[in-house]
Scaffold this active site. Structure first.
Site, PDB file in Angstrom:
ATOM      1  CB  SER A   1      -0.858  -0.049   1.159  1.00  0.00           C
ATOM      2  OG  SER A   1      -1.410   1.437   1.541  1.00  0.00           O
TER       3      SER A   1
ATOM      4  CG  MET B   1      -8.037   7.654   2.050  1.00  0.00           C
ATOM      5  SD  MET B   1      -7.351   7.618   3.608  1.00  0.00           S
ATOM      6  CE  MET B   1      -6.544   5.999   3.771  1.00  0.00           C
TER       7      MET B   1
ATOM      8  CG  ASP C   1      -6.426  -2.472   3.272  1.00  0.00           C
ATOM      9  OD1 ASP C   1      -5.302  -2.433   3.799  1.00  0.00           O
ATOM     10  OD2 ASP C   1      -7.072  -1.800   2.308  1.00  0.00           O
TER      11      ASP C   1
END
Ligand code: DX5
Ligand code: ZN
Length: 225
Positions: A12, A41, A179
Site C-alpha cells: 500500500s 481517500m 487490508d
C-alpha cells in the site's frame, strides 16, 4: 471452490514516501509484489485526503503491476471512468458508500477493470450473495479504514471464513483481499481462513530492512516464496 490458486501481495502506497512515489512503486515491483494498492481517500468517507487518478496515471509508466484501487470515497460511481482512463486494473468500492452496489460493480467491469467490493469491520457480508456474479474481489477490512499502522482486528478472521463460504458458490475466481494490520503473522492467519490477496503498508514500506524484505517476509509466511 472459486478462489484463485496464486496468492498476491499488494503493497500500500499510503505508507510509502509521498515525495518518491515512483521509486516506491519500482521497489514493490522488484521485490516481487504482484499488485500495487492505491488508497484513495476523500476527507468525507474517511477523514484524510490522499490522492486521485493523477497519481495512478503518473505511476502507470513505471511498472506493469496490477493497479489495485481502494476507493474510500463517497459517490464512487462518479470516479470510475477517470480511474479506468488513468490505467487502473481493478477498482474496489465500499458497500457502505454505494446505494446501488450492483450497478457500480457493473460499471467498473464495463470500464474494463476488475470489480471489488469492500466491507468495513462492522458491516455484514450478507449483500455479497446478491452481487456475487458481478464481483471479482472481496475486500475484508481488518481495521477501520482511513489510516495505516493500525492493529489487526482478530474478529475479522471469522468474517474471512464467512466470505470464503459465499465465494465458493461463484462460478468464477474471486480474490478475498485483506487490508489493515497485515504482517507475516496476521497474513498467515488470514490465509488459513481463505484470504488470497494481502494489502500491506507498514509491514512493507515501514520495514526497517527495506520494502523488499517486507514483501519477502510476507511471501515466506504464505509459502509463496
Ligand atoms: C487503511 C488502508 C490500508 C492501509 C493499510 O484505510 O485501506 O490500505 O494502507 O496500512 P497498514 O498495512 O499499515 O495497516
Ligand atoms: Zn486499502
Amino acid at each position: 471452490m472459486s478462489l484463485p490458486q496464486k496468492k498476491v501481495i499488494a503493497p500500500s502506497l499510503l505508507s510509502a514516501d509521498f515525495g518518491h512515489m515512483a521509486d516506491s512503486a519500482v521497489i514493490a515491483k522488484e521485490g516481487g509484489a504482484e499488485y500495487l494498492h492505491f488508497d484513495v481517500m476523500d476527507g468525507a468517507f474517511v477523514p484524510p485526503i490522499t490522492f486521485g487518478p493523477q497519481m495512478v496515471s503518473a505511476l502507470r509508466p513505471v511498472t506493469d503491476q496490477f493497479f489495485d484501487i481502494h476507493l474510500m470515497i463517497e459517490h464512487p460511481e462518479r470516479q470510475i471512468e477517470s480511474f479506468a482512463k488513468a490505467g487502473a486494473n481493478g477498482v474496489t468500492v465500499h458497500v457502505e458508500a454505494c446505494t446501488h452496489l450492483q450497478r457500480v460493480l457493473q460499471q467498473i467491469r464495463e470500464a474494463g477493470m476488475k470489480a471489488g467490493v469492500a466491507f468495513n469491520p462492522h458491516s455484514s457480508v450478507d449483500a455479497l450473495e446478491w452481487v456475487l456474479d458481478t464481483a471479482d474481489l472481496v475486500l475484508v477490512m481488518t481495521v477501520n479504514p482511513g489510516y495505516g499502522g493500525q492493529k489487526f482486528l482478530p474478529l475479522m478472521l471469522h468474517k474471512i471464513a464467512e466470505v470464503r463460504d459465499i465465494v465458493s458458490k461463484a462460478p468464477h475466481d474471486i480474490h478475498i483481499e485483506v487490508d489493515g494490520g497485515i504482517t507475516p503473522e496476521t497474513a498467515a492467519k488470514c490465509a488459513m481462513q481463505g484470504a488470497t490477496a494481502f494489502v500491506a503498508g507498514t509491514s512493507v514500506y515501514g520495514n526497517p530492512k527495506g520494502a523488499s524484505e517486507g514483501i519477502a517476509a510476507l511471501k515466506g509466511a504464505l509459502h509463496e516464496r
